[in-house]
Design a protein around this motif. Structure first.
Motif, short mmCIF file in Angstrom:
data_model
loop_
_atom_site.label_atom_id
_atom_site.label_comp_id
_atom_site.label_asym_id
_atom_site.label_seq_id
_atom_site.Cartn_x
_atom_site.Cartn_y
_atom_site.Cartn_z
N ARG A 120 0.79 -1.33 0.26
CA ARG A 120 -0.09 0.13 0.06
C ARG A 120 0.89 1.46 -0.04
N ARG A 121 2.06 1.15 0.23
CA ARG A 121 2.90 2.40 0.25
C ARG A 121 3.60 2.83 -0.99
N PHE A 122 4.06 4.14 -0.99
CA PHE A 122 4.28 4.70 -2.34
C PHE A 122 5.57 3.99 -3.03
N ASP A 123 5.47 3.74 -4.25
CA ASP A 123 6.62 3.08 -4.83
C ASP A 123 6.58 3.91 -6.33
N PRO A 124 7.73 4.59 -6.43
CA PRO A 124 7.79 5.29 -7.85
C PRO A 124 7.84 4.60 -8.84
N THR A 125 8.05 3.24 -8.94
CA THR A 125 8.37 2.37 -10.09
C THR A 125 6.98 1.61 -10.56
N CYS A 126 5.72 1.86 -10.00
CA CYS A 126 4.64 1.07 -10.29
C CYS A 126 3.47 1.84 -10.05
N PRO A 152 8.97 0.19 8.40
CA PRO A 152 9.26 1.40 8.52
C PRO A 152 8.94 2.17 7.17
N ASP A 153 9.13 3.49 7.41
CA ASP A 153 8.96 4.41 6.09
C ASP A 153 10.10 4.08 5.16
N THR A 154 9.76 4.00 3.87
CA THR A 154 10.80 3.38 2.80
C THR A 154 11.90 4.54 2.72
N GLY A 155 11.50 5.97 2.68
CA GLY A 155 12.40 7.04 2.65
C GLY A 155 13.45 7.17 3.66
N ARG A 156 12.98 6.85 5.04
CA ARG A 156 13.81 6.74 6.22
C ARG A 156 14.79 5.63 6.04
N GLU A 157 14.65 4.47 5.32
CA GLU A 157 15.58 3.28 5.01
C GLU A 157 16.47 3.71 4.18
N ARG A 185 13.38 -0.36 -7.62
CA ARG A 185 12.53 0.57 -6.75
C ARG A 185 13.58 1.16 -5.82
N VAL A 186 14.61 0.37 -5.17
CA VAL A 186 15.86 0.91 -4.44
C VAL A 186 16.41 1.98 -5.32
N ILE A 187 16.62 1.57 -6.56
CA ILE A 187 17.56 2.68 -7.35
C ILE A 187 16.65 4.07 -7.79
N ARG A 188 15.43 3.84 -7.61
CA ARG A 188 14.76 5.14 -8.11
C ARG A 188 14.60 5.67 -6.95
N HIS A 189 14.37 5.17 -5.66
CA HIS A 189 14.36 5.74 -4.17
C HIS A 189 15.57 6.50 -3.96
N LEU A 190 16.57 6.30 -4.51
CA LEU A 190 18.04 6.81 -4.23
C LEU A 190 17.91 8.06 -5.13
N ARG A 191 17.47 7.74 -6.40
CA ARG A 191 17.50 9.16 -7.19
C ARG A 191 16.43 10.39 -6.65
N VAL A 215 10.13 2.30 -20.63
CA VAL A 215 9.06 2.73 -20.26
C VAL A 215 8.71 4.02 -19.52
N GLY A 216 9.86 4.62 -19.24
CA GLY A 216 9.75 5.98 -18.62
C GLY A 216 10.10 6.01 -17.32
N ILE A 217 10.75 4.99 -16.71
CA ILE A 217 11.22 4.95 -14.96
C ILE A 217 12.63 5.34 -15.19
N ASP A 218 12.72 6.62 -14.67
CA ASP A 218 14.15 6.98 -14.79
C ASP A 218 15.23 6.44 -13.69
N LEU A 219 16.11 5.53 -13.94
CA LEU A 219 16.89 4.89 -13.05
C LEU A 219 18.27 5.88 -13.07
N GLY A 220 18.16 6.67 -13.90
CA GLY A 220 19.71 7.58 -13.84
C GLY A 220 20.88 6.75 -14.41
N VAL A 221 22.03 7.13 -14.27
CA VAL A 221 23.22 6.47 -15.05
C VAL A 221 23.46 5.15 -14.22
#
Length: 342
Positions: A120-126, A152-157, A185-191, A215-221
């Motif tokens: 149920r929590r925020f995921d920037p990849t789906c 716990p909150d994903t951002g905190r981790e 997901r980990v990569i996108r949260h880091l970005r 498909v437009g999910i920016d994972l950076g370099v």
């Protein structure tokens, strides 16, 4: 109204729909017709006759198994209904990974919803989970179906990972993350947290990360870590950087060959200290792609089904909670699904 057990039945191959003559996420042998909730290998196997799934799930299956993973495929977008032998089937976002879906069955006035794996929590990849209303029977996963599991909150981790990186700039931070969904997901949260440096990845992640990018999910370099003898010199460039790799690569010396590595692992199971210790994890990151106890119970309350069927994990606790809430509930005891990709 039709009895639920006449629309869906647990079998050794998975949940079977007799009037529609199809299976949901069959994992024990090939079937003629399958509806697949998402692309993880413990739910999506190759070799079936006809496969219906979200377009992203079909693309992921082709990426993993080859273009001919099924004799025929049918893509179904979220909210788009299709009739299979008189059973109306449509998909609703599950929030688990890219393309993940709840499978909704409508037949003779009965609505049954199979959540598949979800969170149920925020995921920037789906796409985020969407509760399906007017549901008579909810079939819910229960991977983390115990009150002790409150993620716990994903951002905190992610901030904990970045803090360790800043504290130990001379060390390589090797993060174990399942190759489909968790790694991206980990990569996108880091970005999103402002980490713009190149992120190094295991070669087995290359194809799936490229698909996410497509498909437009920016994972950076992203930089693939080379294998073989030439890898030793190349790995020196990873000092002070983040390396993401699948869990299996940590079973040998792959991660240990990096300069003074900090071994991290991203999983809901990292809340259990003994599991982290057994894996030799120095930095456990409690990041899960499954609903925790509060999310599971909140979902049942929001959907408010007449019956709850529970599968995949800690079934008994969630069934007992539902009964104390005055709900009809039953465990399904399906086997063959992996809790380690959590």
């Amino acid at each position: 109204m039709l009895r639920p057990d006449l629309l869906l039945q647990p079998t050794p191959k998975g949940l079977y729909c007799p009037p529609g003559d199809f299976y949901l996420d069959p994992v024990r042998g090939a079937v003629d017709r399958a509806v697949i909730s998402h692309g993880h290998s413990d739910h999506a196997r190759g070799g079936h006759g006809k496969v219906l799934a979200h377009p992203d799930t079909l693309a992921i299956m082709a990426c993993r198994y080859g273009a001919s993973f099924a004799k025929a495929t049918q893509a179904l977008d979220y909210g788009e209904p299709v009739s299979i032998n008189g059973v109306t089937v449509w998909l609703s976002p599950a929030g688990h990974i890219l393309g993940s879906a709840q499978v909704v069955l409508d037949y003779k006035g009965l609505r049954m919803v199979f959540t598949g794996d979800y969170k149920r929590r925020f995921d920037p990849t789906c796409a985020s989970f969407e509760p399906v209303t007017n549901t008579h029977v909810l079939i819910s996963e229960a991977t983390f179906g115990l009150p002790v599991f409150r993620h716990p909150d994903t951002g905190r981790e992610i901030e904990r990972l970045l803090h360790s990186l800043a504290t130990f700039p001379e060390r390589t931070h090797c993060v174990g993350a399942y190759s489909l969904g968790k790694a991206q997901r980990v990569i996108r949260h880091l970005r999103l947290a402002g980490h713009d440096a190149p992120i190094y990845i295991h070669s087995s992640l290359e194809k799936l990360c490229a698909h996410y990018q497509s498909v437009g999910i920016d994972l950076g370099v992203l930089v693939t870590v080379p294998a073989g003898e030439q890898a030793k010199a190349a790995r020196e460039a990873c000092r002070g950087q983040v390396v993401v790799a699948p869990p299996g690569s940590f079973e040998g010396k792959w991660a240990q060959n990096f300069p003074d590595p900090v071994i991290a692992f991203a999983s809901g199971w990292m809340s259990i200290k003994q599991r982290a210790k057994q894996r030799g994890v120095e930095l456990p990151l409690v990041i899960s792609d499954h609903a925790d106890w509060d999310e599971l119970t909140r979902t049942v309350q929001e959907v408010n089904p007449s019956q709850l069927w529970v599968t995949y994990g800690r079934e008994d606790a969630l069934v007992r909670w539902a009964e104390l809430e005055g709900r009809r509930a039953r465990p399904l005891r399906l086997v063959g699904y992996d809790e380690e990709v959590s």
